[in-house]
Design an enzyme around this catalytic site. Sequence first.
Site, PDB file in Angstrom:
ATOM      1  NE  ARG A  39      38.211-166.867  47.347  1.00 19.13           N
ATOM      2  CZ  ARG A  39      37.694-166.790  46.137  1.00 19.13           C
ATOM      3  NH1 ARG A  39      36.588-167.462  45.843  1.00 19.13           N
ATOM      4  NH2 ARG A  39      38.266-166.051  45.215  1.00 19.13           N
ATOM      5  CE  LYS A 200      45.359-164.545  25.702  1.00 22.94           C
ATOM      6  NZ  LYS A 200      43.963-164.902  25.482  1.00 22.94           N
ATOM      7  N   GLY A 357      44.313-165.326  41.243  1.00 16.73           N
ATOM      8  CA  GLY A 357      44.297-166.792  41.311  1.00 16.73           C
ATOM      9  C   GLY A 357      45.642-167.444  41.015  1.00 16.73           C
ATOM     10  N   GLY A 380      39.324-161.931  40.491  1.00 15.39           N
ATOM     11  CA  GLY A 380      38.758-160.862  39.656  1.00 15.39           C
ATOM     12  C   GLY A 380      38.613-159.544  40.398  1.00 15.39           C
TER      13      GLY A 380
HETATM   14  C1  3PG Z   1      35.813-165.855  42.629  1.00 16.46           C
HETATM   15  O1  3PG Z   1      36.098-167.021  42.959  1.00 16.46           O
HETATM   16  O2  3PG Z   1      36.505-165.193  41.841  1.00 16.46           O
HETATM   17  C2  3PG Z   1      34.622-165.224  43.259  1.00 16.46           C
HETATM   18  O3  3PG Z   1      34.009-166.105  44.150  1.00 16.46           O
HETATM   19  C3  3PG Z   1      33.647-164.721  42.220  1.00 16.46           C
HETATM   20  O4  3PG Z   1      33.156-165.772  41.445  1.00 16.46           O
HETATM   21  P1  3PG Z   1      32.553-165.457  40.008  1.00 16.46           P
HETATM   22  O5  3PG Z   1      33.718-165.062  39.149  1.00 16.46           O
HETATM   23  O6  3PG Z   1      31.884-166.717  39.552  1.00 16.46           O
HETATM   24  O7  3PG Z   1      31.585-164.326  40.170  1.00 16.46           O
HETATM   25 MG    MG Z   2      36.246-165.214  39.141  1.00 18.92          MG
END
Ligand code: 3PG
Ligand code: MG
Length: 405
Positions: A39, A200, A357, A380
């Site tokens: 990142r 899932k 991820g 996310g």
């Molecule tokens: C992540 O790593 O997904 C983002 O930095 C957001 O982090 P968070 O899910 O804690 O808001």
């Molecule tokens: Mg996250």
Amino acid sequence: MDLDRLKTTAGVDVRGKRVLVRADLNVPVKDGKVTDATRLERMVPGLLDLARRGARVIVISHFGRPKGGPDQQFSLQPVAAKLAELMDKPVAFASDCIGEPAARVVAALRDGEVAVLENLRFHAGEERNDPAFARALADLGDIFVGDAFSTAHRAHASTEAITRLLPAYAGALLMEEIEALRSVLDKPARPVAAVIGGAKVSTKIDVLTNLAAQVDKLIIGGAMANTFFLAEGVEIGKSLAEPDHTKTALEIMRAAKARHCEVILPHDFVVAPKLAAGAPSHVVVTLETPSDLMILDVGPKTVAHYADVLGRCKTLLWNGPLGVFEVAPFGAGTFALAREAAALTKAGKLTTVAGGGDTVAALNAARVTEDFTYVSTAGGAFLEWLEGRTLPGIASLIDAPARDG
Ligand code: 3PG
Ligand code: MG
């Protein structure tokens, strides 16, 4: 979201201006060292561009999920040190993101210099999207740049409220992420395939439903495929599945059919008595999973079929592994298909965009990340984009008043 309305700082005179950049410095850190700097590496060119143009660059970010105030374990200081190394220039650090410590560090910045402020989540106002906290942040800058695509699914003070207080622009990394995603879901070269894996169905109902309406081939892998099989009455042995979601699986199949999207499921599996490294495993065809074994990966026929489908497509979107890639030998299917996708990309035959991820970890393990057209840094936020949702951190930039700083 009318993405064409996003404004960048191109053409804005930033010299001498205090530019508050909302980045995502939320990177893995172990024993005070950054263990994956992807990142950070991606944001460096945009930050250096602002610095070269004479901006006083003030980077703000959250880090982890601290609860109830400052906690050294969640300090951004080691991340700021890594950023300085990658930028090859000094980066000042303020021990608080608002108040006197922040004001002092910002006041000392000269044109072209860079500072990082301490974790935004040490203040409850950040996650509450509190206007007063946003005001305290805005007081430190003349211009705001939203550059954290991976945090754009959060309506927090530093991503949302602040855009009402300063002239606001989209940063270089945010634009890069959006352009990559648009190349897949907005007027892509067809046919388009999506590989969706993971454990899932329940966590990806909206992703699958949205994609079924947009892509030509929906290729399913991972334990979520088991739920589709369960829905069709196919024996899956002791495999992980979600019996409560067989109806969901059938609805997704129906939605896909109505949109002429072909749902493609595995033909064969790697099965073993339990999930353990080196567990004795063998390959079975779909209808022959023994009742005492569990499905842990797709088999070679499936990989060959999926590779053949990709060979006939022009665009690929990938989210989620096809098997339990973290445990050998159950990563073989994911790695083999990832290598195929990478080879097609290198040959100029396929545009490949991946994110999430687990997906990034799997592509890294397969050593193909560099060969994909684009691998998102978002988890996310990437999924919410695939669900077709409005991301507050992007919508707020679109709606922010068009004012030159
Ligand atoms: C992540 O790593 O997904 C983002 O930095 C957001 O982090 P968070 O899910 O804690 O808001
Ligand atoms: Mg996250």
